[in-house]
Design an enzyme around this catalytic site. Structure first.
Site, PDB file in Angstrom:
ATOM      1  CE  LYS A 164      -3.984   1.979   2.478  1.00 44.53           C
ATOM      2  NZ  LYS A 164      -4.919   1.796   3.610  1.00 44.53           N
ATOM      3  CB  SER A 213      -8.008   3.805   2.618  1.00 48.91           C
ATOM      4  OG  SER A 213      -7.221   3.165   3.632  1.00 48.91           O
ATOM      5  CB  SER A 265      -8.563   0.926   5.601  1.00 52.58           C
ATOM      6  OG  SER A 265      -9.238   2.143   5.834  1.00 52.58           O
TER       7      SER A 265
END
Length: 534
Positions: free
Chosen positions: A79, A154, A178
């Site tokens: 990420k 996210s 997330s």
């Protein structure tokens, strides 16, 4: 079976046995990325040359017997809020568009020690603020199951990449769901460990008391193996904990006899889609048939979790993001008069609408006259929520419920109504407020052809119980991947031979092949919001 169909652990086994090499696996996944990235946009930074160099180096160490772990040679996605030395880390924000860290996050460093091969950095909501991966400055990520729907957020880029075969596994971060919510939307498995289990060193902070790094993969075995690899006590992180029970793979046992599972009535009321409710309750019945003791109970305080979370998270975000001012690093406006003008313009132009909204909310609740009324009250509510979970875990080993109230919404639906987007986190955020571990795994497919996710919550440091329950349930069904053949057909946007993946540190925001019209639309929205703020 194609290399891309393998789980991370299965691929690692084949690499160690000599059936497949790490460079072969890397080339296979890079080819898939070239074909699909123009339509999915899971990545914002890819460095093909560096990936192949890593794979060759790791392969040599495997052959020499220096790397013997289960993940050695397996390509992984990271990420874009986890720092990687020499590779761009942007948090998908214009304000960090060309930032290249001088160090690597501890969790990523642990993976590299285990022999992982870093593919690139995945798309995400800007500074992890969002539930759809639509607030990214580099364009939206699309759900591999249906391009008109969001992948969640996210960590949407990480989850979509795993679902689409663009990574064998990925790292994400979880501040209020997330990892778990996008895992549910994309039909993959993700786990958020107990707060303090994985070092936050090198994770660019959103809400420091809530953030936690965790894995996303195709199955429970992969998640347990990856979590075992990234967990460690780290002196560089003051919240990191010393634990002696990090052998998570020992919990991969198909046995839930006598396991007490609680189902909160509060989670199955108004707002929950009937298909999601049915699928989750069927999963509970499966575990009951396997010998678990399943019982309903009242968790209480669920309705207070969302306001408490957004007050606390926004307050911490306003403090954490104050460092991005255009002085030492990151974006700086070109035209300004004086220091304060430079601050205002750099932040106004560098941050997107959702980040600005949360910074303003956080600054408000921390301001004189409102601190006691909002922030302190939210902290008291957080303590009450933890007490409610403590009472629940005095009776139960695991709490079972949905990961999200619906399947993945259509693109644009959530951004048009931020409050609706916030309410979509109702089943996940209380876990972060209480610092608990939780896992999401697929439990069905809805009538729209979109995955449904089951969430299992454990008490602090009880990851093994949720892993055991998840593994037992998972053994009753097979992994289902989205149908991608249509994207690769001649004439489609994702046809083989599409645009080359972008190199690390490239000047183009859509470096991984993001859609230009989408990026342009994002820029127009940001500009409009900027004018409103000014």
């Amino acid at each position: 079976m194609s290399i891309l169909d393998l789980t991370a652990v299965a691929l690692g086994k084949k690499i160690r046995s000599g059936e497949v090499t790490s460079p072969e696996a890397a080339k296979a996944v890079l080819a898939r990325m070239k074909a699909l990235e123009p339509v999915l946009n899971c990545y914002v930074t890819i460095d093909e040359e560096q990936t192949l160099e890593q794979a060759a180096r790791v392969q040599k160490e495997i052959e020499e017997g220096r790397l013997t772990g289960p993940l050695a040679g397996v390509p992984v996605a990271v990420k874009d809020n986890l720092c990687t030395e020499g590779m761009r880390t942007t948090c998908c924000s214009r304000i960090l568009e060309n930032f290249t860290p001088a160090y690597t996050a501890e969790a990523v460093e642990n993976l590299k020690k285990a022999g992982a091969v870093i593919l690139g950095k995945t798309n995400m909501d800007e500074f992890a603020m969002g539930s759809t991966t639509e607030t990214s400055a580099f364009g939206v990520t699309r759900n591999p199951w249906n391009l008109d729907h969001v992948p969640g957020g996210s960590s949407g880029g990480s989850c979509a990449a795993v679902a689409a075969g663009e990574a064998f596994y990925a790292l994400g971060s979880d501040t209020g769901g997330s990892i778990r919510q996008p895992s549910a939307f994309c039909g993959v498995t993700g786990i958020k460990p107990t707060y303090g289990t994985v070092s936050r060193y090198g994770l660019i902070a959103y809400g420091s008391s809530l953030d936690q790094i965790g894995p996303v993969a195709k199955d429970v075995t992969d998640c347990a193996t990856i979590l075992e690899a990234v967990s460690s006590c780290d002196k560089k992180d003051s919240t990191s904990m010393e634990r002696k029970d990090l052998d998570f793979t020992s919990a991969l046992v198909e046995d839930v006899r006598g396991l007490r599972i609680g189902i909160p009535r509060d989670y199955f009321g108004e707002g929950l889609d009937s298909e999601v409710k049915e699928a989750v309750l069927k999963a509970a019945q499966v575990l009951a048939a396997k010998g678990a003791v399943v019982e309903e109970f009242d968790l209480s305080l669920v309705e207070y979790a969302i306001p408490a979370y957004y007050v606390i998270a926004s307050a911490e975000a306003s403090s954490n993001l104050s460092r991005f001012d255009g002085v030492k690093y990151g974006y700086r406006t070109r035209e300004y008069e004086g220091l304060h003008s430079m601050y205002k313009k750099s932040r106004s132009q560098g941050f997107g609408p959702e980040v600005k909204r949360r910074i303003m909310l956080g600054s408000f609740v921390l301001s004189s006259g409102y601190y006691d009324a909002y922030y302190l009250k939210a902290l008291r509510t957080k303590a009450l929520i933890k007490q409610a979970f403590d009472r629940a875990f005095a009776r139960f080993d695991v709490i079972l419920g949905p990961a999200a109230p619906t399947t993945a919404p259509r693109l644009g639906e959530s951004l048009s109504d931020p409050l609706k987007m916030y309410l979509g986190d109702i089943y996940t955020i209380s876990v972060n407020l209480a610092g608990l571990p939780a896992m999401t795994l697929p439990c069905g497919i809805g009538s729209k052809g979109l995955p449904i996710g089951l969430q299992l919550i454990g008490d602090c440091f009880q990851e093994k119980k949720i892993i055991r329950a998840a593994y037992t349930y998972e053994r009753t069904r097979s992994y289902q991947a989205p149908a991608l053949d249509g994207y690769l057909a001649a004439g489609q946007p994702g046809a083989a031979g599409g645009s080359e993946p972008g190199a690390a540190g490239g000047g183009c925001p859509g470096a991984a092949g993001g859609s230009e019209p989408e990026a342009a639309e994002t820029s127009r929205q940001a500009a409009a919001t900027e004018q409103e703020v000014q």
